[in-house]
Design a protein around this motif. Structure first.
Motif, PDB file in Angstrom:
ATOM      1  N   SER A 128     -26.667  20.111  31.257  1.00  0.00           N
ATOM      2  CA  SER A 128     -27.685  19.505  30.400  1.00  0.00           C
ATOM      3  C   SER A 128     -29.070  19.642  31.009  1.00  0.00           C
ATOM      4  CB  SER A 128     -27.362  18.034  30.145  1.00  0.00           C
ATOM      5  OG  SER A 128     -27.421  17.275  31.344  1.00  0.00           O
ATOM      6  N   GLY A 129     -29.129  19.596  32.340  1.00  0.00           N
ATOM      7  CA  GLY A 129     -30.404  19.772  33.011  1.00  0.00           C
ATOM      8  C   GLY A 129     -30.978  21.167  32.839  1.00  0.00           C
ATOM      9  N   GLU A 130     -30.122  22.123  32.550  1.00  0.00           N
ATOM     10  CA  GLU A 130     -30.564  23.503  32.303  1.00  0.00           C
ATOM     11  C   GLU A 130     -30.979  23.722  30.857  1.00  0.00           C
ATOM     12  OE1 GLU A 130     -27.166  25.725  33.471  1.00  0.00           O
ATOM     13  OE2 GLU A 130     -27.503  25.452  35.634  1.00  0.00           O
ATOM     14  N   GLY A 131     -30.960  22.656  30.056  1.00  0.00           N
ATOM     15  CA  GLY A 131     -31.399  22.772  28.673  1.00  0.00           C
ATOM     16  C   GLY A 131     -30.300  23.021  27.675  1.00  0.00           C
ATOM     17  N   ARG A 132     -29.040  23.004  28.141  1.00  0.00           N
ATOM     18  CA  ARG A 132     -27.927  23.178  27.208  1.00  0.00           C
ATOM     19  C   ARG A 132     -27.428  21.813  26.737  1.00  0.00           C
ATOM     20  NH1 ARG A 132     -23.950  26.841  30.409  1.00  0.00           N
ATOM     21  NH2 ARG A 132     -25.217  26.338  32.229  1.00  0.00           N
ATOM     22  N   THR A 133     -26.786  21.818  25.593  1.00  0.00           N
ATOM     23  CA  THR A 133     -26.366  20.572  24.933  1.00  0.00           C
ATOM     24  C   THR A 133     -24.879  20.334  25.149  1.00  0.00           C
ATOM     25  OG1 THR A 133     -28.081  20.877  23.255  1.00  0.00           O
ATOM     26  CG2 THR A 133     -26.269  19.385  22.710  1.00  0.00           C
ATOM     27  N   VAL A 134     -24.499  19.068  25.381  1.00  0.00           N
ATOM     28  CA  VAL A 134     -23.100  18.717  25.624  1.00  0.00           C
ATOM     29  C   VAL A 134     -22.671  17.621  24.649  1.00  0.00           C
ATOM     30  CG1 VAL A 134     -21.421  17.857  27.294  1.00  0.00           C
ATOM     31  CG2 VAL A 134     -23.326  19.281  28.077  1.00  0.00           C
ATOM     32  N   LEU A 135     -21.519  17.821  24.017  1.00  0.00           N
ATOM     33  CA  LEU A 135     -20.859  16.774  23.236  1.00  0.00           C
ATOM     34  C   LEU A 135     -19.608  16.372  23.992  1.00  0.00           C
ATOM     35  CD1 LEU A 135     -22.747  17.996  21.043  1.00  0.00           C
ATOM     36  CD2 LEU A 135     -20.968  17.508  19.380  1.00  0.00           C
ATOM     37  N   PHE A 136     -19.503  15.074  24.306  1.00  0.00           N
ATOM     38  CA  PHE A 136     -18.466  14.599  25.211  1.00  0.00           C
ATOM     39  C   PHE A 136     -17.683  13.459  24.576  1.00  0.00           C
ATOM     40  CE2 PHE A 136     -17.573  11.920  29.168  1.00  0.00           C
ATOM     41  CZ  PHE A 136     -16.455  12.651  29.522  1.00  0.00           C
ATOM     42  N   VAL A 137     -16.392  13.669  24.334  1.00  0.00           N
ATOM     43  CA  VAL A 137     -15.507  12.624  23.819  1.00  0.00           C
ATOM     44  C   VAL A 137     -14.691  12.062  24.970  1.00  0.00           C
ATOM     45  CG1 VAL A 137     -13.450  12.170  22.429  1.00  0.00           C
ATOM     46  CG2 VAL A 137     -15.322  13.486  21.464  1.00  0.00           C
ATOM     47  N   SER A 138     -14.682  10.746  25.129  1.00  0.00           N
ATOM     48  CA  SER A 138     -13.924  10.144  26.219  1.00  0.00           C
ATOM     49  C   SER A 138     -13.637   8.684  25.914  1.00  0.00           C
ATOM     50  CB  SER A 138     -14.705  10.249  27.530  1.00  0.00           C
ATOM     51  OG  SER A 138     -13.988   9.662  28.594  1.00  0.00           O
ATOM     52  N   HIS A 139     -12.517   8.165  26.482  1.00  0.00           N
ATOM     53  CA  HIS A 139     -12.215   6.739  26.448  1.00  0.00           C
ATOM     54  C   HIS A 139     -12.699   6.060  27.723  1.00  0.00           C
ATOM     55  CE1 HIS A 139      -9.833   6.810  22.787  1.00  0.00           C
ATOM     56  NE2 HIS A 139      -9.252   7.898  23.217  1.00  0.00           N
TER      57      HIS A 139
END
Length: 428
Positions: A214-225
Motif C-alpha cells: 500500500s505504501g507503494e501506491g497499490r490498493t489492497v482489499l483485505f477480508v479477515s475475522h
C-alpha cells in the motif's frame, strides 16, 4: 476522480438454491434465447415470475445494492459474520463469477488470493505456477524472472519449488500464493481469510508486506475475522451483514460497530442454571465486572476482567477445584486453575460465590468466550464438565494498543496468556 482505482455501483448477486441452470442444456438455451429477444423465461412454472427484486422461493440474494469506492494506495478491510457475502463480493471483484446486476470499474491489474490453491494448477510445479500466474496478470517472462528469486525467498519453500503443488500442504500453498500475488505488482491486491492457514510468523510477514504494498501506491482489499489485523492494517473498512453493507467508514468505528453488533449480551450478567453430574451443586449465574467494579462485559484493551460465579451446594463439599478458560475464535488462550495455583476454598456449602480476576487483558479486539469446570478435592473426578458461562467483548483504540504496534495479527494473541496475571477469591 483520477485516484479512484475501484468503484462498485449498485451491485447485486443472486443464486438459485439447489440447482445449476435449468437442469438441461436445452432449457438453458431456450432461456438464453428468450432473454436476447426480451421475452419471458419459457421455463418458468405457471404463477412464477423472474422479477429479481423478489427474495423468496428457489432464489436468494447473496449481495444486495453494494456501493463503495477505493482510492489508490488505500487498504480496505471487509468484515462481517460467516455468510455475510464477503467472499461472494471478492469473487465478483476478481471476475471469478459475474454479478446479477450492477457495475464494477477497476483501473489496473487485479491479483486475488481467495482460497487455498486458487489459480494454481495442481500438476505443475511451484516454479511453473509462478510463471503461469504472472502470465495471467499480463506480465512477460522477463518481468517474472526479475521477481522470481524474491518470490521464492519470501515464500520460504525454495527446497520444494520444483515439486508439483498437489503435494504441498495448505500452509505451503498459502505461502507461495501470497508471495506470487504480492510480488507480481498488481495495482489491486485482493486477500480473503486464507492467511489464517499460515503460522503466526508468516501472518506477521504477510501483513508487513501488505503495508509495504500500500505504501507503494497499490490498493489492497483485505477480508479477515482478525479485528486486530484489520485495525492495524486498514485505513477504511466495510461491515457486511446479510448481503448488505451495514456500515462503512473509518476502521475503528466500523470495527467497534461490528463487535457490538455481534455481541448479543452486553449486560455482563449470564444466567447459567447448570447442575453437576450428581446434582449436588448448581451453578446459577456469572457476573462480569471491569477494573472499576462496574458490571459489564464490554472491556477495553488492558482492562481487568473479574468473574463472579454464583452457585448453591446441597451438601458440604471439601476443597473443590475450579478452573476458568478464555477462548477466542482461534481456540484456547489462557486459563486459571485453582489446583495448580495452590488456591482451594476449605469447603463450599449452601450459597457460595467464587471470584477469579484476569488482570491486564492485552488481547486483540474481538469477542471471547469464558468456560468453567469443577472437580473434587483430588482433582481427578469431574463434578462439572467444560461449561460456557459467558463472553466478553474487548475493544480498544490505537493508543491503547501501542504495545503491539510492531507485532501484527494474532502474534500478540499468542503471547498474551504468558503476560496475563490472575487471582482467585472465595467471596462467601
Amino acid at each position: 476522480m483520477s485516484n479512484i482505482v475501484l468503484r462498485v455501483e449498485n451491485l447485486w448477486k443472486q443464486y438459485r438454491l439447489g440447482l445449476i441452470g435449468s437442469g438441461t442444456i436445452r432449457d438453458d438455451l431456450a432461456r438464453f434465447w428468450a432473454k436476447l429477444q426480451g421475452k419471458e423465461d419459457p421455463t418458468l412454472k405457471i404463477g412464477e415470475t423472474n422479477d429479481r427484486n423478489i427474495i423468496e422461493g428457489e432464489y436468494v440474494w447473496a449481495l444486495q445494492d453494494i456501493n463503495f469506492e477505493v482510492k489508490q494506495g488505500e487498504v480496505l478491510g471487509i468484515i462481517g459474520k460467516n455468510g455475510a457475502g464477503k467472499s461472494t463480493l471478492l469473487k465478483i471483484l476478481s471476475k471469478v463469477t459475474s454479478p446479477t446486476k450492477g457495475k464494477i470499474y477497476t483501473k489496473g491489474r487485479v491479483a486475488s488470493l481467495l482460497e487455498v490453491g486458487t489459480g494454481f494448477h495442481p500438476e505443475l510445479t511451484g516454479r511453473e505456477n509462478i510463471f503461469l500466474n504472472g502470465a495471467i496478470l499480463g506480465m512477460t517472462k522477463n518481468d517474472i524472472r526479475k521477481k522470481f528469486d524474491e518470490i521464492v525467498e519470501f515464500s520460504g519453500i525454495g527446497k520444494y519449488i520444483d515439486t508439483p503443488v498437489k503435494r504441498y500442504s495448505s500452509g505451503m500453498y498459502v505461502r507461495l500464493a501470497f508471495a506470487v500475488a504480492a510480488h507480481l505488482e498488481p495495482e489491486i491486491l485482493i486477500i480473503d481469510e486464507v492467511l489464517a492457514v499460515g503460522d503466526a510468523e508468516f501472518q506477521k510477514k504477510c501483513l508487513g508486506k501488505m503495508k509495504e504494498v500500500s505504501g507503494e501506491g497499490r490498493t489492497v482489499l483485505f477480508v479477515s475475522h482478525n479485528m486486530g489485523a484489520v485495525r492495524n492494517l486498514c485505513s477504511k473498512a466495510i461491515f457486511m451483514e446479510k448481503g448488505k453493507i451495514a456500515f462503512q467508514g473509518e476502521t475503528n468505528k466500523v470495527v467497534g460497530r461490528y463487535l457490538q453488533n455481534t455481541n448479543e449480551n452486553l449486560s455482563g450478567i449470564f444466567e447459567i442454571g447448570k447442575k453437576t453430574a450428581d446434582g449436588t451443586v448448581i451453578i446459577q449465574k456469572t457476573i462480569f465486572k471491569n477494573k472499576e467494579g462496574k458490571i459489564t462485559n464490554n472491556l477495553n484493551f488492558g482492562d481487568d476482567l473479574s468473574i463472579e460465579l454464583y452457585g448453591y451446594a446441597k451438601e458440604r463439599l471439601e476443597k473443590p477445584y475450579f478452573y476458568f478458560d478464555i477462548e477466542s475464535q482461534h481456540g484456547f488462550l489462557a486459563g486459571a486453575y485453582s489446583l495448580l495455583d495452590g488456591w482451594r476454598p476449605e469447603y463450599i456449602e449452601g450459597d457460595f460465590v467464587i471470584k477469579c480476576t484476569f488482570k491486564n487483558l492485552r488481547l486483540l479486539p474481538q469477542i471471547f468466550t469464558v468456560w468453567f469446570g469443577m472437580r473434587d478435592k483430588s482433582g481427578g473426578h469431574t463434578l462439572l464438565g467444560y461449561t460456557e458461562v459467558g463472553n466478553f467483548l474487548l475493544t480498544s483504540t490505537p493508543e491503547e494498543m501501542s504495545l503491539k504496534s510492531e507485532i501484527a495479527g494474532s502474534f500478540v494473541e499468542i503471547l498474551s496468556p504468558y503476560l496475563m496475571e490472575y487471582q482467585w477469591e472465595k467471596v462467601k
